[in-house]
Design a protein around this motif. Structure first.
Motif, PDB file in Angstrom:
ATOM      1  N   UNK A 109       0.884  -1.165   0.000  1.00 26.79           N
ATOM      2  CA  UNK A 109       0.000   0.000   0.000  1.00 26.79           C
ATOM      3  C   UNK A 109       0.923   1.215   0.000  1.00 26.79           C
ATOM      4  N   UNK A 110       0.832   2.052  -1.032  1.00 31.76           N
ATOM      5  CA  UNK A 110       1.752   3.193  -1.103  1.00 31.76           C
ATOM      6  C   UNK A 110       1.490   4.201   0.007  1.00 31.76           C
ATOM      7  N   UNK A 111       2.520   4.941   0.363  1.00 31.90           N
ATOM      8  CA  UNK A 111       2.378   6.016   1.343  1.00 31.90           C
ATOM      9  C   UNK A 111       1.359   7.029   0.841  1.00 31.90           C
ATOM     10  N   UNK A 112       0.613   7.562   1.751  1.00 30.93           N
ATOM     11  CA  UNK A 112      -0.373   8.576   1.385  1.00 30.93           C
ATOM     12  C   UNK A 112       0.325   9.875   1.026  1.00 30.93           C
ATOM     13  N   UNK A 113      -0.128  10.471  -0.044  1.00 28.49           N
ATOM     14  CA  UNK A 113       0.331  11.802  -0.437  1.00 28.49           C
ATOM     15  C   UNK A 113      -0.841  12.776  -0.403  1.00 28.49           C
ATOM     16  N   UNK A 114      -1.832  12.429   0.409  1.00 26.01           N
ATOM     17  CA  UNK A 114      -3.052  13.232   0.490  1.00 26.01           C
ATOM     18  C   UNK A 114      -2.746  14.633   0.991  1.00 26.01           C
ATOM     19  N   UNK A 115      -3.417  15.585   0.388  1.00 28.53           N
ATOM     20  CA  UNK A 115      -3.280  16.977   0.813  1.00 28.53           C
ATOM     21  C   UNK A 115      -4.598  17.531   1.314  1.00 28.53           C
ATOM     22  N   UNK A 116      -5.634  16.684   1.263  1.00 33.05           N
ATOM     23  CA  UNK A 116      -6.940  17.083   1.787  1.00 33.05           C
ATOM     24  C   UNK A 116      -7.475  15.960   2.660  1.00 33.05           C
ATOM     25  N   UNK A 117      -8.403  16.288   3.502  1.00 34.13           N
ATOM     26  CA  UNK A 117      -9.030  15.282   4.358  1.00 34.13           C
ATOM     27  C   UNK A 117      -9.761  14.253   3.504  1.00 34.13           C
ATOM     28  N   UNK A 118     -10.406  14.704   2.431  1.00 30.53           N
ATOM     29  CA  UNK A 118     -11.129  13.783   1.551  1.00 30.53           C
ATOM     30  C   UNK A 118     -10.175  12.774   0.910  1.00 30.53           C
ATOM     31  N   UNK A 119      -9.021  13.234   0.464  1.00 28.12           N
ATOM     32  CA  UNK A 119      -8.039  12.335  -0.146  1.00 28.12           C
ATOM     33  C   UNK A 119      -7.462  11.385   0.900  1.00 28.12           C
ATOM     34  N   UNK A 120      -7.251  11.865   2.114  1.00 25.84           N
ATOM     35  CA  UNK A 120      -6.761  11.011   3.190  1.00 25.84           C
ATOM     36  C   UNK A 120      -7.784   9.926   3.508  1.00 25.84           C
ATOM     37  N   UNK A 121      -9.042  10.269   3.474  1.00 24.47           N
ATOM     38  CA  UNK A 121     -10.118   9.296   3.697  1.00 24.47           C
ATOM     39  C   UNK A 121     -10.063   8.201   2.631  1.00 24.47           C
ATOM     40  N   UNK A 122      -9.849   8.571   1.390  1.00 26.32           N
ATOM     41  CA  UNK A 122      -9.756   7.586   0.310  1.00 26.32           C
ATOM     42  C   UNK A 122      -8.569   6.648   0.538  1.00 26.32           C
ATOM     43  N   UNK A 123      -7.433   7.210   0.929  1.00 22.88           N
ATOM     44  CA  UNK A 123      -6.251   6.385   1.196  1.00 22.88           C
ATOM     45  C   UNK A 123      -6.496   5.434   2.364  1.00 22.88           C
ATOM     46  N   UNK A 124      -7.136   5.935   3.394  1.00 23.83           N
ATOM     47  CA  UNK A 124      -7.441   5.123   4.565  1.00 23.83           C
ATOM     48  C   UNK A 124      -8.384   3.978   4.191  1.00 23.83           C
ATOM     49  N   UNK A 125      -9.412   4.280   3.420  1.00 20.94           N
ATOM     50  CA  UNK A 125     -10.355   3.241   2.999  1.00 20.94           C
ATOM     51  C   UNK A 125      -9.680   2.220   2.091  1.00 20.94           C
ATOM     52  N   UNK A 126      -8.696   2.653   1.284  1.00 20.18           N
ATOM     53  CA  UNK A 126      -7.953   1.705   0.451  1.00 20.18           C
ATOM     54  C   UNK A 126      -7.144   0.754   1.339  1.00 20.18           C
ATOM     55  N   UNK A 127      -6.554   1.275   2.399  1.00 26.68           N
ATOM     56  CA  UNK A 127      -5.820   0.437   3.344  1.00 26.68           C
ATOM     57  C   UNK A 127      -6.757  -0.574   4.000  1.00 26.68           C
ATOM     58  N   UNK A 128      -7.915  -0.126   4.435  1.00 28.17           N
ATOM     59  CA  UNK A 128      -8.889  -1.043   5.043  1.00 28.17           C
ATOM     60  C   UNK A 128      -9.301  -2.129   4.058  1.00 28.17           C
ATOM     61  N   UNK A 129      -9.456  -1.769   2.806  1.00 29.69           N
ATOM     62  CA  UNK A 129      -9.824  -2.741   1.779  1.00 29.69           C
ATOM     63  C   UNK A 129      -8.749  -3.812   1.622  1.00 29.69           C
ATOM     64  N   UNK A 130      -7.487  -3.394   1.628  1.00 24.34           N
ATOM     65  CA  UNK A 130      -6.375  -4.351   1.527  1.00 24.34           C
ATOM     66  C   UNK A 130      -6.392  -5.297   2.727  1.00 24.34           C
ATOM     67  N   UNK A 131      -6.608  -4.764   3.917  1.00 25.14           N
ATOM     68  CA  UNK A 131      -6.654  -5.599   5.119  1.00 25.14           C
ATOM     69  C   UNK A 131      -7.800  -6.603   5.058  1.00 25.14           C
ATOM     70  N   UNK A 132      -8.949  -6.172   4.587  1.00 27.79           N
ATOM     71  CA  UNK A 132     -10.098  -7.087   4.474  1.00 27.79           C
ATOM     72  C   UNK A 132      -9.843  -8.152   3.416  1.00 27.79           C
ATOM     73  N   UNK A 133      -9.320  -7.743   2.264  1.00 24.30           N
ATOM     74  CA  UNK A 133      -9.062  -8.693   1.177  1.00 24.30           C
ATOM     75  C   UNK A 133      -8.040  -9.746   1.571  1.00 24.30           C
ATOM     76  N   UNK A 134      -7.095  -9.367   2.415  1.00 24.04           N
ATOM     77  CA  UNK A 134      -6.067 -10.301   2.873  1.00 24.04           C
ATOM     78  C   UNK A 134      -6.552 -11.168   4.027  1.00 24.04           C
ATOM     79  N   UNK A 135      -7.780 -10.933   4.487  1.00 25.07           N
ATOM     80  CA  UNK A 135      -8.315 -11.722   5.593  1.00 25.07           C
ATOM     81  C   UNK A 135      -7.818 -11.291   6.951  1.00 25.07           C
TER      82      UNK A 135
END
Length: 86
Positions: free
Chosen positions: A48-74
Motif C-alpha cells: 500500500x503506497x504512502x499517502x500523499x493526500x493533501x486534503x481530508x477527503x483524499x486522506x479518507x480515500x487512502x485510509x479506505x484503500x488500506x482497510x480494503x487491503x486488510x479485508x481482502x487479505x483476511x
C-alpha cells in the motif's frame, strides 16, 4: 504436583502446559502449527503506497484503500462477518 512446576503434562499426557518460557532453538520445527495459529498465514500483505493526500477527503480515500487491503487479505472482518466495534 509441586506448585513451583510451571511446565508439565496434564490430562494423562494429552496436554502439555507451559507456564514458563518456551524457547525454540535454530533449526527447530513445529508440526501442526497451522492448527495452533488457526490457519493464519505469515505471508506479507500487498503493498500500500504512502499517502500523499493533501486534503481530508483524499486522506479518507487512502485510509479506505488500506482497510480494503486488510479485508481482502483476511486480516480484518468484512462488515457482514462481524459486528462493528463501538
Amino acid at each position: 504436583m509441586d506448585n513451583s512446576t510451571r511446565n508439565y503434562h496434564a490430562h494423562g499426557g494429552n496436554e502439555w502446559v507451559i507456564g514458563g518460557k518456551l524457547t525454540f532453538l535454530p533449526g527447530a520445527t513445529i508440526e501442526g502449527a497451522d492448527i495452533i495459529l488457526d490457519g493464519a498465514s505469515v505471508a506479507k500483505l500487498p503493498h500500500v503506497p504512502d499517502s500523499e493526500a493533501t486534503t481530508v477527503a483524499a486522506l479518507r480515500e487512502d485510509y479506505n484503500a488500506l482497510l480494503s487491503v486488510l479485508r481482502s487479505a483476511g486480516r480484518m472482518a468484512h462488515d457482514t462477518d462481524d459486528e462493528p466495534v463501538t
